[in-house]
Design a protein around this motif. Structure first.
Motif, PDB file in Angstrom:
ATOM      1  N   CYS A 177     -31.682  49.341  40.261  1.00  0.00           N
ATOM      2  CA  CYS A 177     -30.470  50.158  40.349  1.00  0.00           C
ATOM      3  C   CYS A 177     -29.434  49.441  41.189  1.00  0.00           C
ATOM      4  CB  CYS A 177     -30.795  51.522  40.946  1.00  0.00           C
ATOM      5  SG  CYS A 177     -29.360  52.598  41.073  1.00  0.00           S
ATOM      6  N   LEU A 225     -36.357  52.722  38.699  1.00  0.00           N
ATOM      7  CA  LEU A 225     -36.433  54.182  38.622  1.00  0.00           C
ATOM      8  C   LEU A 225     -37.865  54.677  38.780  1.00  0.00           C
ATOM      9  CD1 LEU A 225     -34.753  56.728  38.128  1.00  0.00           C
ATOM     10  CD2 LEU A 225     -35.148  56.446  35.685  1.00  0.00           C
ATOM     11  N   TRP A 257     -39.595  59.340  33.010  1.00  0.00           N
ATOM     12  CA  TRP A 257     -38.878  58.235  33.654  1.00  0.00           C
ATOM     13  C   TRP A 257     -39.354  56.898  33.105  1.00  0.00           C
ATOM     14  CZ3 TRP A 257     -35.357  61.133  35.206  1.00  0.00           C
ATOM     15  CH2 TRP A 257     -35.616  62.377  35.805  1.00  0.00           C
TER      16      TRP A 257
END
Length: 825
Positions: free
Chosen positions: A157, A180, A189
């Motif tokens: 991220c 994630l 996810w």
């Protein structure tokens, strides 16, 4: 300013962004608490010149009304404001104001601006415009209605906005620089990362829609997820951009429209009340409710007309259908067919009284009180955690039919306003279908009662055939038709068998069938041959069509008419558009009789032909309507083959034969009426019949009387000789006097004693009462007085006059009255 104030420009990390930005902090009184270097460069004031002083002194104009409104509401705001510079100049800036809590818990305003507004700084150079565009992009990212995140090629991220953090229930620091799946656990996810990897590898964007609960939400939402590649100036994928938008409102709007569309095709597929109620319950569960129940008034189920308007006070409802998400529906306390009384304070009675939905549940203090009249229901509500109940009246065309109840237990969210509207739409649609089924049921019951009343309730006694019959109305989704049958005793121990089918369904078809059956019985007294019977029926149907033409009703009919003679063992048959009959011989051989195919009744002007077949004693004739052999799931040939196979093995009784035919040939729910007539033939042998050919000579009358007397003596009927001699004298004398030869006298011993005289004239006799001075005209009057019934019938070569008399019981009082000389002149 000394020390670390906790604001970004005092930290070693992220100094570059803080220096470029003009930033300040103002408390709830409007006093400046902090002043950044960027603010110093923008307005020229040093921190010590501003901190501790009112921020309003920096304004060149009054604050815009949106700013004042945001201050009062303590809400985020961004827009243009004009500020005063230290050198006396003025500058317009794009300002972002964000409320937050300070270290002591007091309200503070975090103010940020990235330079002068482009619209008021026309002389800004290209670098300033680029810098300002960068700021706009940042604002777009942070203020977007989408939950946004950027991940690099390793799925780490890089950046995430506040909406995404709130959705995940984490902070940006928790996620930045990590994958994630390192922060969030769960298959969803891992699936999201697989989609991200696909986008990086293929460069193709992915769009998905999902419905689930995320950590930052209390209940499931519908989400639109877009994953797109981010490319460098050479077109290489360097990262992926993820945008997530909450589309719950749009999702449920589409679901409701879809459900209503499905309801239009799934509710009301038949005209059966119970099935229509089940269809309403089936479509509501599980997409609207966890439990759906349909209760109706008894008057509706009985086909009566319910009273218009609301129903006030206690009410009794009968359970018709239900559906639950739980196997076996353990939360239901009433089975279909059972009745429950509802007091006036119950949801069912309240919605029937007001005509409005009643929404209740655990949030309503009176919820359990409202269902307290049924302790079993209270226990079920508690055991299965039913927390939201919606009760609606079922009303259509101004009448109340019953109540629909929807409940939620496993689904956590209660019914909302949109759910009430949707349930009302479904119930209203079902109400019209239920009312149609009720009206049809009433019409069908009336038509069926009329149909059965017009069919023969008891077949007449006769010796020619042994008969068994069946009439089956169509299944509940089709209306009663006009199928019929009849057995009519004829003169000379013969019998007529007729089966017919009026085109159409309903009361009109039943009434037309009754008219045709009455016409056949009336015409049978004239005793025409089968083909002439059909000609007369064709004329009658044509007249009925002309009468009903103004009403727009099409009338047509098919018919099979058969006359069986037990003396000659021959049967004459004619058909008008009707299926051929079946003859099963004494040896079990099955034959479909090849009769001339006459047109249906009502076409007019077309000829009918009859055929005559020899029928051995003990044979079985099977007459039926097309509803027996024609069906939507097979053609006529297949139906006839099923009928043939069902008759291949003889059964001891005709009743058993009828049952086997229906079981083997008919579907479970026949689409059309069925009339079935099965007749086993008998014969009258020579010991029951005596016949003499007579010359056309008056002197032969005495010899004819003697022959009859001798035969009656052989039959042990001497008591009938006197009356029979009188009948023979009159009939033979009339034939000699008024007709021409050949003349035949026949005596038949059947259920009655029958005397027949045939001649070669086709002139029908007419009964008339002679006046006192007339010399003749009393012969047929005497015949009518001496016999139970009498008449004439045409024959191929002339006519036959016949008279029937009951066997004498030794009482001659009636005979004496018949022979009263005063009456006979």
């Amino acid at each position: 300013m000394n020390g670390d104030t906790g604001y970004p420009w005092d930290r070693t990390e992220g100094v570059e962004l803080a220096v470029d930005a003009a930033t300040a902090v103002v408390d709830e009184r409007g006093v400046v608490l902090c002043w950044s270097p960027g603010a110093h460069r923008l307005l020229g004031y040093a921190a010590e010149e501003v901190v501790g002083r009112p921020a309003a002194a920096l304004l060149a104009d009054e604050l815009p009304s949106p700013v004042r409104r945001s201050l009062a509401e303590r809400a985020d705001w961004n827009g243009e404001v004009r500020l005063r510079r230290k050198d006396g100049g003025r500058v317009a800036v794009d300002l972002l104001a964000h409320p937050s809590r300070g270290p002591g818990g007091g309200l503070q305003w975090f103010l940020t601006t990235f330079g002068e507004s482009p619209s008021l700084a026309p002389h800004a150079d290209g670098d300033d415009r680029a810098e300002h565009g960068e700021h706009l992009l940042n604002w777009a990212f942070t203020q977007s209605p989408f939950a946004l995140a950027i991940h690099d090629a390793d799925l780490l991220c890089l950046r995430v906005n506040d909406r995404m953090c709130r959705m995940f229930g984490i902070t940006e620091d928790d996620l930045r620089g990590r994958r994630l799946t390192e922060v969030m656990s769960g298959p969803q996810w891992a699936s999201l990362e697989r989609y991200m990897r696909r986008v990086i590898d293929t460069g193709e964007p992915v769009h998905r829609e999902t419905h689930r609960r995320v950590p930052g939400e209390a209940r499931a939402h519908a989400w639109s997820v877009s994953i797109s590649p981010l490319r460098d100036h050479e077109g290489r994928v360097r990262a992926v951009w993820i945008g997530v938008l909450d589309i719950t409102d749009q999702h449920w709007a589409r679901e409701r429209l879809t459900l209503l569309n499905e309801a239009s095709t799934r509710i009301g597929t038949t005209l059966d009340l119970a099935r229509t109620a089940r269809e309403l319950a089936d479509i509501a569960v599980p997409r609207l409710a966890d439990l759906a129940i349909v209760d109706l008034l008894d008057s509706v189920l009985d086909g009566d007309e319910p009273s218009p308007g609301p129903i006030i006070g206690p009410v009794a409802l009968r359970r018709v259908a239900y559906r639950s998400v739980l196997p076996g529906a353990p939360e239901v306390v009433l089975e279909p067919g059972e009745v429950e009384g509802h007091p006036a304070f119950s949801p069912a009675a309240r919605c029937l009284a007001t005509g409005e939905p009643v929404l209740t549940g655990t949030g309503d203090p009176g919820f359990l009180v409202s269902i307290s009249h049924n302790p079993a229901r209270v226990a079920a509500v508690r055991a299965h955690r039913i927390h939201s109940v919606l009760t609606l009246p079922i009303r259509a065309r101004g009448v109340t039919l019953g109540v629909a109840t929807f409940a939620r237990g496993r689904r956590p969210e209660p019914f909302q306003r949109d759910d009430v509207v949707l349930a009302g739409e479904l119930t209203a649609r079902a109400a019209v279908c239920l009312d149609n089924a009720r009206r049809y049921g009433r019409e069908r019951t009336t038509a069926l009662a009329l149909q059965r009343s017009l069919l023969p309730r008891r077949l007449p006694e006769q010796s020619a055939v042994e008969v068994a019959t069946r009439y089956l109305p169509a299944s509940s989704h089709a209306r009663v038709g006009g199928d019929w049958f009849d057995v009519i005793p004829l003169s000379g121990a013969r019998v007529a068998m007729v089966v017919g089918d009026v085109v159409g369904h309903g009361l009109h078809a039943s009434a037309t069938m009754g008219r045709l059956r009455a016409a056949v019985r009336t015409l049978a007294d004239v005793d025409p041959p089968p083909e002439e019977m059909l000609i007369r029926l064709d004329d009658l149907v044509g007249r009925i069509c002309a009468e009903d033409d103004d009403a727009g009703v099409d009338i047509g009919a098919t018919c099979l008419y058969a006359v069986y003679d037990p003396i000659s063992r021959r049967c004459a048959l004619a058909r008008a558009g009707h299926p051929v009959p079946v003859l099963v011989g004494p040896d079990g051989a099955v034959e479909f009789l090849d009769l001339p195919p006459g047109p249906p009744l009502g076409l007019g002007g077309l000829p009918f032909e009859s055929a005559e077949v020899e029928v051995p004693e003990g044979s079985t004739l099977v007459l039926y309507t097309d509803g027996l052999v024609e069906s939507r799931d097979h053609d006529l040939a297949a139906g006839l083959e099923r009928l043939r196979r069902s008759l291949a093995r003889p059964l001891p009784s005709l009743e058993a034969t009828c049952d086997r035919i229906l079981d083997a040939v008919l579907p479970d729910r026949p689409a059309d009426d069925v009339a079935l007539l099965v007749a086993r033939t008998h014969a009258l042998d020579a010991d029951h019949v005596a016949a003499w050919d007579l010359p056309s000579d008056p002197a032969i009358v005495a010899d004819a009387r003697r022959k009859v007397t001798d035969r009656l003596s052989r039959w042990g009927l001497d008591a009938a000789a006197f009356v029979t001699e009188l009948l023979v004298s009159e009939l033979v004398t009339n034939a000699i006097r008024h007709a021409r030869g050949p003349i035949q006298l026949r005596l038949i011993r059947d259920r009655t004693l029958i005397c027949e005289v045939s001649d070669g004239s086709d002139t029908a006799p007419h009964l008339r009462r002679a006046r006192a001075m007339d010399e003749g005209g009393r012969g047929l009057l005497l015949v009518a007085q001496l016999s139970q019934r009498w008449g004439s019938r045409p024959t191929p070569n002339g006519k036959t006059i016949w008279a029937e008399q009951a066997y004498p019981d030794g009482d001659f009082s009636e005979l004496a009255a018949a022979l009263d000389l005063a009456d006979l002149g």
